[in-house]
Design an enzyme around this catalytic site. Structure first.
Site, mmCIF file in Angstrom:
data_model
loop_
_atom_site.group_PDB
_atom_site.id
_atom_site.type_symbol
_atom_site.label_atom_id
_atom_site.label_comp_id
_atom_site.label_asym_id
_atom_site.label_seq_id
_atom_site.Cartn_x
_atom_site.Cartn_y
_atom_site.Cartn_z
ATOM 1 N N LYS A 55 45.520 40.364 42.078
ATOM 2 C CA LYS A 55 46.553 39.490 42.640
ATOM 3 C C LYS A 55 46.073 38.804 43.910
ATOM 4 O O LYS A 55 46.449 37.673 44.187
ATOM 5 C CB LYS A 55 47.853 40.264 42.900
ATOM 6 C CG LYS A 55 48.602 40.609 41.626
ATOM 7 C CD LYS A 55 50.055 40.939 41.905
ATOM 8 C CE LYS A 55 50.803 41.236 40.612
ATOM 9 N NZ LYS A 55 52.142 41.778 40.849
ATOM 10 N N LYS B 47 54.061 36.169 32.497
ATOM 11 C CA LYS B 47 54.858 34.988 32.837
ATOM 12 C C LYS B 47 54.083 34.025 33.720
ATOM 13 O O LYS B 47 54.294 32.823 33.674
ATOM 14 C CB LYS B 47 56.108 35.399 33.616
ATOM 15 C CG LYS B 47 56.876 36.533 33.007
ATOM 16 C CD LYS B 47 58.144 36.835 33.782
ATOM 17 C CE LYS B 47 58.219 38.297 34.181
ATOM 18 N NZ LYS B 47 59.545 38.875 34.069
ATOM 19 N N LYS C 207 46.364 40.186 29.470
ATOM 20 C CA LYS C 207 47.728 40.588 29.118
ATOM 21 C C LYS C 207 48.650 39.360 29.132
ATOM 22 O O LYS C 207 48.502 38.477 29.980
ATOM 23 C CB LYS C 207 48.193 41.598 30.174
ATOM 24 C CG LYS C 207 49.569 42.164 29.940
ATOM 25 C CD LYS C 207 49.922 43.140 31.055
ATOM 26 C CE LYS C 207 51.420 43.272 31.186
ATOM 27 N NZ LYS C 207 51.863 44.177 32.230
#
Ligand code: TRP
Length: 336
Positions: free
Chosen positions: A118, A203, A200
């Site tokens: 992230k 969104k 994966k």
């Protein structure tokens, strides 16, 4: 004396409210949550406090949180049988989060793969919340003395650190927290992106067309499956190493059409990818249709949603406050 039934084991899980639920969260999480609610005492939350570790538009976050609750219910989670709640409604999460932060080490948090990923993606906003994300997640879990935590397999490391923090605390203060175990579903543990099946389904990658949302229109779902990346072969065979795209589609189809992987292989033997992808698209559309319809109807009933979250918050707080009070006591805080 009344005969008490044996205490059920406790389950806790959560999903961030950073957008409509994806096919990945439906297959990998919620479908299993529904099944687990038969047997366990289940707490399912919407983790809005985790969502703000990346910037969110306030109105969108508010709408997403309520719509996600509607989607939980529409997907089969009965708000009477399960405790459905919004994380920020139960202040104990933030309170225990602070405490646990004093028992989580800088070094171990620095090693979290999700933090590294992230940070790489949000280079302009590597905030402390992103760093302590696993500590808040540990608080989510430990507050409810959860036995099992159903998560996708990308969350294993967060479960490990939760266990480490809990054992460290128990080691110092005596038995305080139940040591939770991850509960990873066998089939569909990880639904991959349709455009880049090495990642994966998420969104945040919606723009690439590789992510299907449970509220997407049938024609958009079909388009996403028709465009799904496969490989240069033509055989529908399960082999995640060499055929990640096809294997991902097979898992999705197996779940939505309620078939085993060998059955899927047999069904499509000699039929080519085009045919296969269309069938996967149809199965997904039919699986999601009733959920989407119910969720949009429910999302329009703001009064009902408010009632469901108030009830959930009350029941969650009861369990959470018991643990928090015990923790405060062990720490030496003066109890009020
Ligand atoms: N980190 C989880 C995810 O990204 C979401 C989450 C937050 C969670 N708190 C949790 C999952 C507690 C299980 C239990 O998927």
């Amino acid at each position: 004396m009344t005969v008490e039934t044996a205490k059920k084991k406790v389950i806790l899980s959560g999903i961030q409210s950073s957008g409509a639920l994806t096919l990945g969260s439906y297959i990998g999480a919620i479908r299993n949550w529904v099944e687990l609610s038969e047997e366990y005492d289940c707490y399912y939350c919407i983790v809005d406090m985790h969502a703000i570790t990346v910037r969110q538009d306030p109105e969108t976050l508010r709408r997403n949180t309520l719509e996600q609750l509607a989607q939980y219910v529409a997907a089969g989670l009965d708000p009477k049988r399960n405790v459905l709640f919004v994380q920020s409604h139960v202040p104990s999460h933030a309170q225990l989060g602070w405490v646990l932060g004093c028992y989580a080490m800088f070094g171990e948090l620095s090693r979290m793969t999700q933090f590294k990923e992230k940070s790489a993606k949000n280079a302009g906003n590597i905030n402390a919340g992103l760093f302590t994300y696993p500590v808040l997640m540990a608080a989510d879990i430990l507050l409810y003395q959860a036995d099992l935590v159903p998560v996708g397999d990308d969350q294993r490391q967060h479960l490990e650190i939760t266990r480490d923090i809990a054992m460290r605390f128990n080691g110092i203060y005596g038995e305080t927290f139940k040591i939770p175990e991850a509960h990873i579903p066998k089939l569909g543990a990880r639904v991959m992106d349709l455009q880049s099946p090495g990642n994966k389904m998420s969104k945040s990658e919606a723009a690439s067309g590789g992510c299907v949302g449970i509220m997407d229109k049938p024609e958009d779902i079909m388009r996403a499956f028709k465009r799904a990346v496969t490989d240069s072969g033509s055989e529908v065979r399960f082999d995640p190493e060499t055929k990640p795209g096809v294997s991902n589609l097979m898992q999705i189809y197996a779940v939505c059409a309620n078939k085993t992987l060998p059955e899927v292989e047999r069904e499509f033997s000699g039929r080519g990818y085009g045919d296969f992808k269309r069938s996967v698209g149809e199965a997904v559309i039919e699986t999601l249709r009733p959920i989407r319809e119910d969720a949009s109807r429910l999302a329009g009933d703001r009064a009902l949603l408010a009632e469901i979250c108030a009830d959930g918050a009350e029941r969650a707080s009861l369990a959470a406050e018991r643990t928090l009070r015990n923790v405060y006591d062990k720490l030496g805080f003066v109890l009020k």
